[in-house]
Design a protein around this motif. Structure first.
Motif, short mmCIF file in Angstrom:
data_model
loop_
_atom_site.label_atom_id
_atom_site.label_comp_id
_atom_site.label_asym_id
_atom_site.label_seq_id
_atom_site.Cartn_x
_atom_site.Cartn_y
_atom_site.Cartn_z
N ILE A 62 0.89 -1.26 -0.15
CA ILE A 62 0.11 0.13 -0.12
C ILE A 62 0.85 1.38 -0.02
O ILE A 62 0.44 2.15 -0.79
CB ILE A 62 -0.92 -0.11 1.15
CG1 ILE A 62 -1.95 -1.04 1.19
CG2 ILE A 62 -1.57 1.45 1.31
CD1 ILE A 62 -2.95 -1.28 2.17
N THR A 63 2.09 1.18 0.68
CA THR A 63 3.00 2.55 0.83
C THR A 63 3.47 2.58 -0.55
O THR A 63 3.63 3.72 -1.09
CB THR A 63 3.97 2.15 1.79
OG1 THR A 63 3.65 2.02 3.04
CG2 THR A 63 4.83 3.29 1.71
N SER A 64 3.87 1.43 -1.33
CA SER A 64 4.21 1.53 -2.69
C SER A 64 3.36 1.89 -3.64
O SER A 64 3.68 2.35 -4.83
CB SER A 64 5.05 0.11 -3.03
OG SER A 64 5.89 -0.01 -2.08
N PHE A 65 2.19 1.53 -3.46
CA PHE A 65 0.90 1.76 -4.60
C PHE A 65 -0.22 2.56 -3.69
O PHE A 65 -1.17 1.71 -3.60
CB PHE A 65 0.63 0.58 -5.19
CG PHE A 65 1.62 -0.26 -5.86
CD1 PHE A 65 1.87 0.20 -7.38
CD2 PHE A 65 2.47 -1.36 -5.29
CE1 PHE A 65 3.34 -0.35 -7.67
CE2 PHE A 65 3.34 -1.97 -5.87
CZ PHE A 65 3.78 -1.59 -7.08
N PRO A 66 -0.09 3.77 -3.31
CA PRO A 66 -1.05 4.28 -2.61
C PRO A 66 -2.51 4.48 -3.34
O PRO A 66 -3.58 4.69 -2.69
CB PRO A 66 -0.49 5.66 -2.39
CG PRO A 66 0.52 6.02 -3.65
CD PRO A 66 0.86 4.65 -3.67
N ASP A 70 -7.88 2.44 -7.11
CA ASP A 70 -8.10 2.77 -8.55
C ASP A 70 -7.87 1.57 -9.39
O ASP A 70 -8.13 1.55 -10.52
CB ASP A 70 -7.14 4.10 -8.93
CG ASP A 70 -7.36 5.22 -8.08
OD1 ASP A 70 -8.65 5.61 -7.42
OD2 ASP A 70 -6.63 5.91 -7.95
N HIS A 71 -7.45 0.42 -8.88
CA HIS A 71 -7.17 -0.50 -9.61
C HIS A 71 -7.52 -1.89 -9.16
O HIS A 71 -6.95 -2.71 -8.56
CB HIS A 71 -5.52 -0.89 -9.87
CG HIS A 71 -4.77 0.68 -10.54
ND1 HIS A 71 -4.91 0.82 -11.84
CD2 HIS A 71 -4.22 1.32 -9.89
CE1 HIS A 71 -4.25 1.98 -12.05
NE2 HIS A 71 -3.89 2.30 -10.85
N PRO A 72 -8.99 -1.84 -8.96
CA PRO A 72 -9.59 -3.15 -8.21
C PRO A 72 -9.25 -4.47 -8.82
O PRO A 72 -9.04 -5.28 -7.80
CB PRO A 72 -11.07 -2.81 -8.17
CG PRO A 72 -11.30 -1.96 -9.46
CD PRO A 72 -9.84 -1.15 -9.56
N LEU A 73 -9.21 -4.61 -9.96
CA LEU A 73 -8.77 -5.98 -10.57
C LEU A 73 -7.43 -6.45 -9.89
O LEU A 73 -7.27 -7.49 -9.52
CB LEU A 73 -8.98 -5.91 -12.15
CG LEU A 73 -8.63 -7.43 -12.61
CD1 LEU A 73 -9.72 -8.30 -12.17
CD2 LEU A 73 -8.58 -7.37 -14.28
N ALA A 74 -6.66 -5.63 -10.05
CA ALA A 74 -5.08 -5.89 -9.65
C ALA A 74 -5.03 -6.00 -8.21
O ALA A 74 -4.22 -7.11 -7.73
CB ALA A 74 -4.15 -4.75 -10.12
N TRP A 75 -5.66 -5.11 -7.45
CA TRP A 75 -5.64 -5.12 -5.94
C TRP A 75 -6.61 -6.41 -5.52
O TRP A 75 -6.17 -7.16 -4.69
CB TRP A 75 -6.33 -4.20 -5.41
CG TRP A 75 -6.43 -4.18 -3.92
CD1 TRP A 75 -7.65 -4.23 -3.18
CD2 TRP A 75 -5.39 -4.03 -2.98
NE1 TRP A 75 -7.31 -4.25 -1.77
CE2 TRP A 75 -6.00 -4.25 -1.70
CE3 TRP A 75 -3.92 -3.88 -3.02
CZ2 TRP A 75 -5.37 -4.03 -0.54
CZ3 TRP A 75 -3.30 -3.74 -1.95
CH2 TRP A 75 -3.99 -4.05 -0.82
N VAL A 222 -13.45 -2.59 -1.37
CA VAL A 222 -12.83 -1.54 -1.83
C VAL A 222 -14.39 -0.79 -2.68
O VAL A 222 -14.07 0.08 -3.59
CB VAL A 222 -11.87 -1.47 -3.16
CG1 VAL A 222 -10.60 -2.08 -2.59
CG2 VAL A 222 -12.45 -2.65 -4.03
N GLY A 223 -15.36 -1.32 -2.45
CA GLY A 223 -16.81 -0.57 -2.74
C GLY A 223 -17.18 -0.95 -3.85
O GLY A 223 -18.14 -0.22 -4.59
N LYS A 224 -16.68 -1.97 -4.75
CA LYS A 224 -16.97 -2.23 -6.03
C LYS A 224 -18.50 -3.23 -5.98
O LYS A 224 -18.97 -3.42 -6.89
CB LYS A 224 -16.07 -3.06 -6.84
CG LYS A 224 -14.85 -2.15 -6.92
CD LYS A 224 -14.92 -0.89 -7.82
CE LYS A 224 -13.92 0.18 -7.98
NZ LYS A 224 -14.13 1.31 -8.80
N ILE A 225 -18.58 -4.03 -4.85
CA ILE A 225 -19.76 -4.57 -4.66
C ILE A 225 -20.65 -4.33 -3.38
O ILE A 225 -19.72 -4.11 -2.16
CB ILE A 225 -19.59 -6.18 -4.63
CG1 ILE A 225 -18.86 -6.74 -5.54
CG2 ILE A 225 -20.62 -6.80 -4.26
CD1 ILE A 225 -18.46 -8.24 -5.79
N THR A 226 -21.53 -3.41 -3.66
CA THR A 226 -22.30 -2.90 -2.44
C THR A 226 -23.31 -3.81 -1.98
O THR A 226 -23.95 -3.39 -0.86
CB THR A 226 -22.65 -1.62 -2.81
OG1 THR A 226 -23.77 -1.58 -3.93
CG2 THR A 226 -21.42 -0.67 -3.22
#
Length: 258
Positions: A62-66, A70-75, A222-226
Motif C-alpha cells: 500500500i505504501t508503494s502503491f497508494p 483505483d485498480h480493483p482488479l489488480a488489488w 473497495v466498494g465495487k460490490i455494495t
C-alpha cells in the motif's frame, strides 16, 4: 447521535464470536473429540501469519502503491493470492513442524476451530469494537476532540461512516463469520490431507481455492460490490461445500490410518 439499536447491533457480533468459538469446541468435542494443542496453535497461527506477517506485506504494498483502490482488479488479485498464500502455507508449516502428532481428523478439526474461531473474535473486536468506541465518543460529544491528532477530512469520513452505516451491516457480520468458520475448517483439513498424503498439490489447491473465495470479497471491501446479499449468498454456497467436505474428509483420514 448513534441510536441504541445500532449500538446493540455493534455489540451482538462480538458476543456471538465468542459463543461461536466455544460452541464449536463443545459441539465437536462430542462428535469427534477436540485436541487442545491444535486449537491453540491454530489460533496463534492465524494471528502470526495473517495479522502480523501478511499485514507487513500489505503495508509495504500500500505504501508503494497508494492508489491501489483505483485498480480493483489488480488489488483484488493481489489481496486474494496473499490471503491464500499466507493462510494455507501457514497451516502447512504448523502441521509439518509443530503438530506432527496430530495428523488425524480430530487434529484437523481442532486446528480449524482454533484458526476460524480466533479469526471471528478478532475481526468482530476490530470492526464492531472500534465502531462501539467511536459511537460512545459521538454520543458523549467528545469524538472530534479525541480524534484531533488526525486530519480533519479523515475524522469527518470516520464520523460519516459510523452514522451512515446501517444496522443490517453488523447483523450480516454474524452470518458472515458463521459461514467463514466452516471454510477455515475445510481448508485446515485439506492442507492436513496434503501433509499426511505427502502431496503438496493439495496445499496449492487450497491456496487457489482460498484466493477464489476471497477475490469477490476484496472487491466488496473497495466498494465495487455494495449489495451484502450477493456476498452472503456467495459465502453460503462456499460454506455448504465446506461442510460437505468436512464430513466426507473423515473417511480419507480413516483410510490413511488403515
Amino acid at each position: 447521535m448513534v441510536s441504541t439499536a445500532k449500538i446493540i447491533a455493534m455489540f451482538v457480533p462480538i458476543i456471538f464470536s465468542f459463543v461461536l468459538f466455544i460452541g464449536l469446541i463443545l459441539f465437536y468435542r462430542k462428535r469427534t473429540g477436540v485436541s487442545a494443542k491444535p486449537v491453540i496453535l491454530g489460533a496463534v497461527g492465524f494471528i502470526v501469519f495473517t495479522q502480523v506477517l501478511e499485514k507487513i506485506l500489505h503495508v509495504v504494498v500500500i505504501t508503494s502503491f497508494p492508489n491501489y483502490a483505483d485498480h480493483p482488479l489488480a488489488w483484488g488479485t493481489y489481496g486474494a493470492l496473499a490471503a491464500g498464500l499466507f493462510e494455507e502455507l501457514g497451516r502447512f508449516i504448523l502441521f509439518t513442524w509443530l503438530l506432527k502428532k496430530f495428523h488425524d481428523y480430530k487434529g484437523g478439526i481442532s486446528f480449524g476451530i482454533g484458526w476460524g474461531g480466533i479469526e471471528a473474535i478478532l475481526l468482530m473486536l476490530v470492526v464492531c469494537g472500534q465502531a462501539l468506541v467511536f459511537s460512545f465518543m459521538l454520543n458523549a460529544g467528545t469524538f472530534e476532540s479525541s480524534m484531533a491528532q488526525l486530519p480533519s477530512d479523515q475524522v469527518a469520513a470516520i464520523k460519516e461512516g459510523i452514522l451512515s452505516q446501517g444496522i443490517d451491516f453488523y447483523y450480516f457480520a454474524i452470518l458472515e463469520r458463521f459461514l467463514a468458520v466452516f471454510m477455515q475448517m475445510a481448508f485446515s483439513l485439506l492442507v492436513l490431507l496434503g501433509v499426511t498424503k505427502k502431496k503438496f498439490s493439495y496445499v496449492i489447491l487450497a491456496v487457489l481455492i482460498h484466493a477464489g473465495v476471497d477475490f469477490p470479497i476484496i472487491f466488496a471491501q473497495v466498494g465495487k460490490i455494495t449489495n451484502l446479499w450477493i456476498i452472503e449468498g456467495y459465502l453460503a454456497v462456499i460454506a455448504v461445500f465446506s461442510i460437505i467436505f468436512i464430513k466426507k474428509s473423515k473417511t480419507m483420514f480413516t483410510d490413511d490410518a488403515k
